[in-house]
Design an enzyme around this catalytic site. Structure first.
Site, PDB file in Angstrom:
ATOM      1  N   GLN A 190      -5.141   2.895  14.186  1.00 45.96           N
ATOM      2  CA  GLN A 190      -3.965   3.375  13.447  1.00 45.96           C
ATOM      3  C   GLN A 190      -3.196   4.425  14.243  1.00 45.96           C
ATOM      4  OE1 GLN A 190      -5.030   4.921   9.598  1.00 45.96           O
ATOM      5  NE2 GLN A 190      -2.936   5.381   8.986  1.00 45.96           N
TER       6      GLN A 190
ATOM      7  N   ARG B 276       0.263  16.622  12.224  1.00 43.81           N
ATOM      8  CA  ARG B 276       1.546  17.258  12.552  1.00 43.81           C
ATOM      9  C   ARG B 276       1.525  18.775  12.400  1.00 43.81           C
ATOM     10  NH1 ARG B 276       2.987  12.677   9.778  1.00 43.81           N
ATOM     11  NH2 ARG B 276       2.938  13.812   7.821  1.00 43.81           N
TER      12      ARG B 276
ATOM     13  N   GLU C 248     -10.750   4.237   2.181  1.00 45.02           N
ATOM     14  CA  GLU C 248      -9.709   4.925   1.415  1.00 45.02           C
ATOM     15  C   GLU C 248      -9.957   4.621  -0.052  1.00 45.02           C
ATOM     16  OE1 GLU C 248      -5.824   3.861   3.031  1.00 45.02           O
ATOM     17  OE2 GLU C 248      -5.980   5.567   4.402  1.00 45.02           O
TER      18      GLU C 248
ATOM     19  N   THR D 283      -4.623   6.870  -0.870  1.00 41.74           N
ATOM     20  CA  THR D 283      -5.897   7.570  -1.034  1.00 41.74           C
ATOM     21  C   THR D 283      -5.775   8.695  -2.054  1.00 41.74           C
ATOM     22  OG1 THR D 283      -6.367   7.085   1.266  1.00 41.74           O
ATOM     23  CG2 THR D 283      -7.727   8.768   0.229  1.00 41.74           C
TER      24      THR D 283
ATOM     25  N   TYR E  73       0.716   3.215  14.899  1.00 40.00           N
ATOM     26  CA  TYR E  73       1.500   3.423  13.681  1.00 40.00           C
ATOM     27  C   TYR E  73       2.937   3.902  13.892  1.00 40.00           C
ATOM     28  CZ  TYR E  73       1.487   8.564  13.118  1.00 40.00           C
ATOM     29  OH  TYR E  73       1.714   9.909  13.241  1.00 40.00           O
TER      30      TYR E  73
ATOM     31  N   GLU F 101     -10.604  12.766   6.042  1.00 38.03           N
ATOM     32  CA  GLU F 101     -10.419  14.091   5.437  1.00 38.03           C
ATOM     33  C   GLU F 101     -11.748  14.812   5.238  1.00 38.03           C
ATOM     34  OE1 GLU F 101      -7.273  13.708   2.073  1.00 38.03           O
ATOM     35  OE2 GLU F 101      -8.057  11.722   2.529  1.00 38.03           O
TER      36      GLU F 101
ATOM     37  N   GLU G 276      -8.807   4.247  -3.529  1.00 40.68           N
ATOM     38  CA  GLU G 276      -7.506   4.024  -4.155  1.00 40.68           C
ATOM     39  C   GLU G 276      -7.676   3.325  -5.497  1.00 40.68           C
ATOM     40  OE1 GLU G 276      -4.347   2.463  -1.740  1.00 40.68           O
ATOM     41  OE2 GLU G 276      -5.373   2.928   0.141  1.00 40.68           O
TER      42      GLU G 276
ATOM     43  N   ASP H 234       0.844  -1.192   0.000  1.00 45.41           N
ATOM     44  CA  ASP H 234       0.000   0.000   0.000  1.00 45.41           C
ATOM     45  C   ASP H 234       0.880   1.243   0.000  1.00 45.41           C
ATOM     46  OD1 ASP H 234      -2.388   1.361   0.018  1.00 45.41           O
ATOM     47  OD2 ASP H 234      -2.517   1.414   2.201  1.00 45.41           O
TER      48      ASP H 234
ATOM     49  N   ARG I  69      -9.070   4.279  12.019  1.00 46.76           N
ATOM     50  CA  ARG I  69      -8.194   5.417  12.334  1.00 46.76           C
ATOM     51  C   ARG I  69      -7.763   5.455  13.794  1.00 46.76           C
ATOM     52  NH1 ARG I  69      -6.545   6.215   7.353  1.00 46.76           N
ATOM     53  NH2 ARG I  69      -8.220   6.824   5.938  1.00 46.76           N
TER      54      ARG I  69
ATOM     55  N   THR J 295      -9.531  -5.293   2.525  1.00 47.11           N
ATOM     56  CA  THR J 295      -9.273  -4.376   1.422  1.00 47.11           C
ATOM     57  C   THR J 295     -10.130  -4.879   0.273  1.00 47.11           C
ATOM     58  OG1 THR J 295      -6.979  -4.031   2.137  1.00 47.11           O
ATOM     59  CG2 THR J 295      -7.507  -3.478  -0.150  1.00 47.11           C
TER      60      THR J 295
HETATM   61 CA    CA Z   1      -4.250   2.732   2.001  1.00 51.21          CA
END
Ligand code: CA
Length: 423
Positions: free
Chosen positions: A236, A140, A197, A345, A240, A359, A199, A124, A233, A253
């Site tokens: 994650q 961040r 996501e 994404t 992460y 988002e 993709e 990914d 999330r 997925t």
């Molecule tokens: Ca992904």
């Protein structure tokens, strides 16, 4: 190039996803029959396994369709792919004699679609600039939105092939270890921030040993699918650092059931976006390897109506799949027939073109409206559909739908162990 006309019903409709220009590769079955390889054409699937067995699809090195997966053909390489496409086009074109194959056309409406290939491994990437900037800004701050390596390499991580499923496969909301910013200790609970996501998945056909150039990588890619990389999330955010996502991305997925081949996407090639910093020579673009693919995400609550929550385009990717694959091989990592590369994404620059709920709702701070409800993240029973298509001159090349429904979490995943935090 315009529409290539076919004698098959439904293949010449300008709004149809599967004209003769497309010929996407899938695996299908009908009630009481075994799964086998087919290509979509108009409102039908052509049973290529049966056509091959009947002797009307001779290819060098055949047979390719004795198993219910496209891997054997994918491994054969671009010259066989091109010959298959040319032979199918000749068999199905307007003016061709239908008698050779008409008995092997199956109405799409009565079919069940399966995973179109055996997925070797799943990697990914994180190749969408707006997504990387949005997520980086949330976590961040705007000053450090893009990680320092982002403009130099397509960042990726090794995911799980075992949980890649075909469109329509149900799965449950995952449990996981979660520690919110205000929590003094982690707890084990169902994810409350389960997300999508949007993709594009690239599929490796011919394998490689050792590093490959971007141009060589491009020739290895058999085709593309839509890919929804379901993401927890809250799990994650805790897990992460420092090695990246793990269980947050391992539940499921979902991919669309039809592989749209690189050949079918050839007319929709576009150049890469402007490079803010020059890439090192081995990652530079040898030509236009990006694609103009219109994409959308629709969300339907349980017993509700569908709302399109995002519209974007694959042109928003900063790195092409060929660049991702070339980068993947730089260490000497062998790439395998059936390797699946998620693009990351695909978000656009505007709010309504963002490819994840993280988002779209800005981390839950700004929920979106969906059929009279609001959503920050997915609720149980929500169904998400990804759609994608290329607009040609009087025809479309469609991907088919990539859909999945979130079922409620298990009541207790560990058969009686108390999962609640000890107080
Ligand atoms: Ca992904």
């Amino acid at each position: 190039m315009g529409l290539i006309r076919s004698w098959v019903a439904g293949a010449n409709r300008p709004e149809g996803p599967f004209p003769l220009n497309n010929l996407p590769c899938g695996v299908f079955s009908t009630e009481g029959t075994a799964p086998r390889c087919g290509v979509a054409i108009g409102d039908h699937v052509l049973d290529v396994a049966a056509v091959e067995a009947s002797g009307h699809l001779p290819l060098p090195g055949d047979p390719y369709f004795t198993a219910p997966a496209w891997n054997a053909l994918m491994a054969a390489g671009p010259s066989v792919w091109a010959e298959l496409r040319a032979r199918l086009t000749a068999l199905l074109a307007e003016g061709a004699d239908p008698t050779a194959v008409i008995s092997h056309l199956v109405p799409l409406a009565g079919t069940r679609l399966h995973l179109p290939f055996r997925i070797a491994e799943f990697t990914d990437f994180y190749a969408g600039r707006h997504h990387a900037e949005n997520v980086g800004t949330m976590f961040r701050g705007a000053e450090q939105a893009l990680p320092p390596n982002w403009l130099h390499i397509p960042i990726g991580y090794n995911g799980r092939a075992s949980s890649v499923v075909v469109s329509g496969t149900p799965f449950r909301r995952p449990w996981g270890q979660i520690k919110g910013p205000g929590d003094s200790a982690p707890r084990f609970a169902p994810s409350a921030c389960f997300d999508i996501e949007l993709e594009l998945g690239a599929i490796v056909g011919t394998p490689s040993q050792g590093p490959v150039t971007v141009a060589e990588a491009e020739a290895m890619i058999f085709g593309y699918v839509l890919l929804n990389d379901w993401s927890a999330r809250d799990i994650q955010a805790w897990e992460y650092q420092p090695l990246g996502p793990f269980q947050s991305k391992a539940t499921a997925t979902t991919i669309s059931p039809w592989i749209v081949t690189s050949a079918a996407l050839q007319p929709f090639r576009i150049p890469a976006p402007p490079r803010e910093l020059p890439l090192l020579p081995h990652l530079r673009d040898p030509g236009p390897l990006h694609h103009d693919i219109a994409l959308e995400v629709a969300l339907t609550p349980a017993n509700g109506r569908e709302t399109v929550i995002s519209r974007t385009n694959a042109r928003q990717l900063y790195y092409s799949a060929a660049q991702q694959l070339a980068h993947h091989s730089t260490s000497g990592c062998p790439m395998t027939t059936g390797d699946l590369l998620g693009s990351g994404t695909i978000s656009g620059p505007t709010k309504d073109s963002r490819g994840s709920l993280l988002e779209l709702s800005w981390g839950g701070a700004d929920p979106i409206a969906v059929d009279g409800c609001i959503r920050s993240f997915l609720e149980d029973g929500d169904t998400v559909v990804l759609r994608g298509e290329c607009l040609g001159d009087g025809y479309r090349v469609g991907f088919g739908e990539c859909n999945g429904t979130v079922l409620p979490a298990l009541e207790n995943p560990f058969h009686g162990i108390n999962c609640a935090a000890e107080v």
